[in-house]
Design a protein around this motif. Sequence first.
Motif, PDB file in Angstrom:
ATOM      1  N   HIS A   1      91.899  58.309  38.209  1.00 18.30           N
ATOM      2  CA  HIS A   1      90.501  58.238  37.771  1.00 18.30           C
ATOM      3  C   HIS A   1      89.751  59.474  38.272  1.00 18.30           C
ATOM      4  N   ALA A   2      88.901  60.038  37.418  1.00 15.90           N
ATOM      5  CA  ALA A   2      88.046  61.160  37.799  1.00 15.90           C
ATOM      6  C   ALA A   2      86.594  60.718  37.674  1.00 15.90           C
ATOM      7  N   VAL A   3      85.898  60.603  38.799  1.00 15.33           N
ATOM      8  CA  VAL A   3      84.500  60.176  38.793  1.00 15.33           C
ATOM      9  C   VAL A   3      83.627  61.422  38.869  1.00 15.33           C
ATOM     10  N   ILE A   4      82.924  61.712  37.781  1.00 16.93           N
ATOM     11  CA  ILE A   4      82.048  62.874  37.693  1.00 16.93           C
ATOM     12  C   ILE A   4      80.660  62.422  38.118  1.00 16.93           C
ATOM     13  N   THR A   5      80.201  62.945  39.250  1.00 17.91           N
ATOM     14  CA  THR A   5      78.932  62.514  39.833  1.00 17.91           C
ATOM     15  C   THR A   5      77.817  63.457  39.409  1.00 17.91           C
ATOM     16  N   VAL A   6      76.790  62.896  38.786  1.00 10.25           N
ATOM     17  CA  VAL A   6      75.670  63.681  38.258  1.00 10.25           C
ATOM     18  C   VAL A   6      74.377  63.132  38.851  1.00 10.25           C
ATOM     19  N   SER A   7      73.611  63.981  39.507  1.00  7.24           N
ATOM     20  CA  SER A   7      72.381  63.537  40.156  1.00  7.24           C
ATOM     21  C   SER A   7      71.240  63.393  39.153  1.00  7.24           C
ATOM     22  N   LEU A   8      70.505  62.286  39.285  1.00  8.94           N
ATOM     23  CA  LEU A   8      69.310  62.079  38.459  1.00  8.94           C
ATOM     24  C   LEU A   8      68.068  62.654  39.128  1.00  8.94           C
ATOM     25  N   ALA A   9      68.263  63.354  40.257  1.00  8.47           N
ATOM     26  CA  ALA A   9      67.130  64.000  40.922  1.00  8.47           C
ATOM     27  C   ALA A   9      66.711  65.265  40.181  1.00  8.47           C
ATOM     28  N   VAL A  10      67.579  65.742  39.289  1.00  9.32           N
ATOM     29  CA  VAL A  10      67.286  66.947  38.505  1.00  9.32           C
ATOM     30  C   VAL A  10      67.541  66.646  37.030  1.00  9.32           C
TER      31      VAL A  10
END
Length: 373
Positions: free
Chosen positions: A126-135
């Motif tokens: 599994h590849a978990v792509i983490t994307v911040s909602l702070a930007v």
Amino acid sequence: MSFPLSHVTSSSSFSSSLEAHGWDSGWAEAFAPYAAQGLVPGRVIRVDRGQCDVATAEGIVRADTAFVTPHDPLRVICTGDWAAVDPEGANDPRYVRACLQRRTAFARSTSSKRSEGQILAANVDHAVITVSLAVELDLGRIERFLALAWESGAQPTVVLSKADLVPDPVGLSYLVEDVETVAPGVQVVPLSSTTGEGLDVLSAVVAGGTTVLLGVSGAGKSTLANALVGEDVMDVQAARDIDGKGRHTTTTRNLFVLPTGGVLIDTPGLRGVGLWDAETGVGQVFSEIEELAADCRFHDCAHESEPGCAVAAAVEDGSLPVRRLESYRKLIRENQRIVAKTDARLRSEILKDWKRKGAEGRHAMEMKRGRVR
């Protein structure tokens, strides 16, 4: 020689059990020739300056990698590899003598002018792509991560971290929908490590197999790793408010056993997400364009000005966003350049194609000016 799968704990963060680290009958079969040589199996949990930490049935051992340092940067020993190491007492330091063939590998191109690939994690499910909602969301970057994830052989998941910064549920649902449009076949999970929202969903995803955490600095990967492991195994630093970027809290790739089952590999934040021979991955990210292309009049349609182009027609009627097609073209061109640098035949084919299109363009211009009858 057989190796016990008994649970031996050397620290609160790592279980020494081979089974807990992902050992199965397939790995045991592949390891048989090394077992006959008296070597010990283990999973690489960290690589640092020519040495690595290896989780074996006897505990975490430190081993030198001098015997497995190939010229190909994609074959260097990496976190997630299964290794054959010297038995206890054989040498000081002990050595990794070989690595088992990888089932999957997550690789990207480096910023080096030598056009080298870089292996980030091995044997990943599994590849978990983490994307911040702070930007603000960068959909193009998400598409890049997804292309690499699909190409690696892993199943990608997109986590929208810091979801607590978007208190309006309607606004949050729109952001999820935006990401879903560029991630066909991929689960998108809004998550907050602060409130715990979405953590149960992600825990279920990563409970089986090996998961790698990916993202840029400041995306919240280290905080997420701590939440999944259940303790502070990674240092966390605050991201800058102005752009959401953080310093490289994680400087090495580290492998942890999860309390709910499964294995987690945390990686340093990536400044660049360069493709590395990811044609199949790009095709999966832009599957709707690939499906449309099957109906184009010409099999080698570039989806630019050719007659009978089904992709151009979809853009014209609004069913395919222009941004999506432009992103597809950009990644295809980038991937071709990377592959061409190491493939002389493809380099020649691309050059011929450029010359052909240039000649066609000049002919069309001359026709327009009335110079050709």
